[in-house]
Design an enzyme around this catalytic site. Structure first.
Site, mmCIF file in Angstrom:
data_model
loop_
_atom_site.group_PDB
_atom_site.id
_atom_site.type_symbol
_atom_site.label_atom_id
_atom_site.label_comp_id
_atom_site.label_asym_id
_atom_site.label_seq_id
_atom_site.Cartn_x
_atom_site.Cartn_y
_atom_site.Cartn_z
ATOM 1 N N GLY A 243 0.849 -1.102 0.027
ATOM 2 C CA GLY A 243 0.020 0.125 0.160
ATOM 3 C C GLY A 243 0.948 1.492 0.069
ATOM 4 O O GLY A 243 1.955 1.135 0.090
ATOM 5 N N SER A 244 0.153 2.426 0.002
ATOM 6 C CA SER A 244 0.885 3.773 -0.135
ATOM 7 C C SER A 244 1.499 4.144 1.139
ATOM 8 O O SER A 244 2.517 4.717 1.062
ATOM 9 C CB SER A 244 0.017 4.765 -0.598
ATOM 10 O OG SER A 244 -1.129 4.671 0.158
ATOM 11 N N GLU B 283 -0.748 -10.641 2.994
ATOM 12 C CA GLU B 283 -0.369 -9.690 3.957
ATOM 13 C C GLU B 283 -0.833 -10.605 5.120
ATOM 14 O O GLU B 283 -0.132 -10.558 6.423
ATOM 15 C CB GLU B 283 -1.469 -8.462 3.854
ATOM 16 C CG GLU B 283 -0.831 -7.528 2.915
ATOM 17 C CD GLU B 283 -1.787 -6.650 2.690
ATOM 18 O OE1 GLU B 283 -1.266 -5.391 1.994
ATOM 19 O OE2 GLU B 283 -3.077 -6.493 2.911
ATOM 20 N N LYS C 227 -8.384 6.408 8.945
ATOM 21 C CA LYS C 227 -8.455 4.900 9.186
ATOM 22 C C LYS C 227 -9.000 4.698 10.532
ATOM 23 O O LYS C 227 -9.424 3.459 10.832
ATOM 24 C CB LYS C 227 -7.153 4.171 8.887
ATOM 25 C CG LYS C 227 -6.262 4.484 7.402
ATOM 26 C CD LYS C 227 -7.182 4.191 6.285
ATOM 27 C CE LYS C 227 -6.462 4.723 4.959
ATOM 28 N NZ LYS C 227 -5.204 4.012 4.725
HETATM 29 O O1 LIG Z 1 -4.450 -3.957 2.976
HETATM 30 C C1 LIG Z 1 -3.690 -3.389 2.009
HETATM 31 C C2 LIG Z 1 -3.407 -3.769 0.566
HETATM 32 O O2 LIG Z 1 -4.137 -4.748 0.487
HETATM 33 C C3 LIG Z 1 -3.145 -1.734 2.370
HETATM 34 O O3 LIG Z 1 -2.489 -1.874 3.597
HETATM 35 C C4 LIG Z 1 -4.461 -1.052 2.755
HETATM 36 O O4 LIG Z 1 -5.194 -0.918 1.662
HETATM 37 C C5 LIG Z 1 -3.946 0.441 3.161
HETATM 38 O O5 LIG Z 1 -3.328 0.887 2.059
HETATM 39 P P1 LIG Z 1 -2.942 2.590 1.945
HETATM 40 O O6 LIG Z 1 -1.608 2.683 2.631
HETATM 41 O O7 LIG Z 1 -2.510 2.842 0.513
HETATM 42 O O8 LIG Z 1 -3.868 3.369 2.439
#
Ligand SMILES: O=C(CO)[C@H](O)[C@H](O)COP(=O)(O)O
Length: 279
Positions: free
Chosen positions: A43-44, A123, A141
């Site tokens: 993820g980012s 993950e 989040k």
């Molecule tokens: O679970 C994930 C990928 O499968 C990521 O950790 C989740 O979507 C958060 O992503 P971001 O840091 O881009 O908000």
């Protein structure tokens, strides 16, 4: 530039700086120099985790090996010149010292929704292989109940041929308009995961916690009951609910983090720590 597009840019910059602040603090608090095996999520936000790790320099990182959760984190590890290894090379009796990963939503008990980036299966394998799983996120989040902030639904990785039957099951369980995730704009048709599977996004009413007061309304699930039910649907490979025990409660296999770091809009970092099991 209109004032609305400049405020959208300001908000995007704020989100990025909050992710980075959370990542640097999480790495400072949880990456001990004595550690040798480190999980790196997707993820980012994880981009900043890898930046924070690389900033420690080769004198710290040369003794460490980094385990990715998919193609994106594999590329991040390689680009940072960190030593890469795959989780299938970790002996079953061994554990990662720590794993860092992002989340789409985190509730008051540190249950997570993950899989917005479609990497949830690997993950979960990597997080549960770690003695210390640490979540890194931004203020968007933070939640008290899963499903309040992340409205797209719980990501569920499914065998493509089973997808129609899984959709039927999910509707019968009360999911509101579950959908197979599209690969558009990059790819026509369904998105295909690193494991050759599809993702179904299944929105449910916000998920209850054991501490919630009052009777559950029609269609309301607790996190643990829903996780238990979803994973048993034939054709479901893995679910994007990370629930059950945390790493202070069990020595191995914990899906919930020992701590979650949130970069806040005011520049501070808020930390939610797991509670040890009541004796
Ligand atoms: O679970 C994930 C990928 O499968 C990521 O950790 C989740 O979507 C958060 O992503 P971001 O840091 O881009 O908000």
């Amino acid at each position: 530039m209109s004032s609305s597009s400049s405020s959208t840019k300001d908000q995007a910059a704020l989100v990025e700086s909050s992710k980075r602040a959370a990542a640097f603090q999480a790495v400072a608090d949880h990456l001990l120099p004595s550690y040798t095996r480190i999980g790196v999520g997707s993820g980012s936000t994880v981009v900043y985790v890898v930046e924070a790790i690389a900033a420690l320099g080769p004198s710290v990182t040369d003794s460490m090996t980094f385990y990715p959760t998919g193609a994106q984190s594999e590329a991040l590890i390689e680009a940072a010149n960190l030593r890469l290894q795959y989780i299938n090379k970790l002996a079953p009796a061994d554990q990662l010292d720590v794993a860092f990963d992002g989340a789409d939503e985190v509730d008051a008990d540190l249950n997570l929704i993950k899989g917005g980036g479609a990497c949830l299966w690997q993950e979960k394998v990597v997080a549960t292989a770690a003695r210390n799983f640490v979540c890194v996120a931004d203020f968007r989040k933070l939640s008290d109940r899963l499903g309040k902030a992340w409205k797209k639904g719980i990501p569920i990785e499914v065998l493509p041929i089973a997808a129609p039957r899984v959709l039927g099951e999910l509707r019968a369980m009360g999911a509101r308009d579950p959908q197979i995730r599209s690969g558009l704009p990059g790819k026509a048709g369904a998105l295909v995961t690193d494991n050759g599977m599809w993702i179904i996004d299944a929105p449910f009413a916000p998920l209850r916690l054991p501490s919630d007061e009052g009777e559950a309304a029609e269609g309301e699930w607790t996190v643990d009951a829903l996780a238990d039910r979803l994973i048993k649907i034939p054709g479901v490979a893995e679910i994007g609910l990370f629930s059950g025990k945390n790493g202070l409660e069990v020595a191995s296999g914990a899906q919930k983090p020992v701590a979650a770091y949130f970069g806040m809009a005011d520049g501070t970092v808020e930390v939610r720590k797991a509670a040890a099991a009541a004796s």
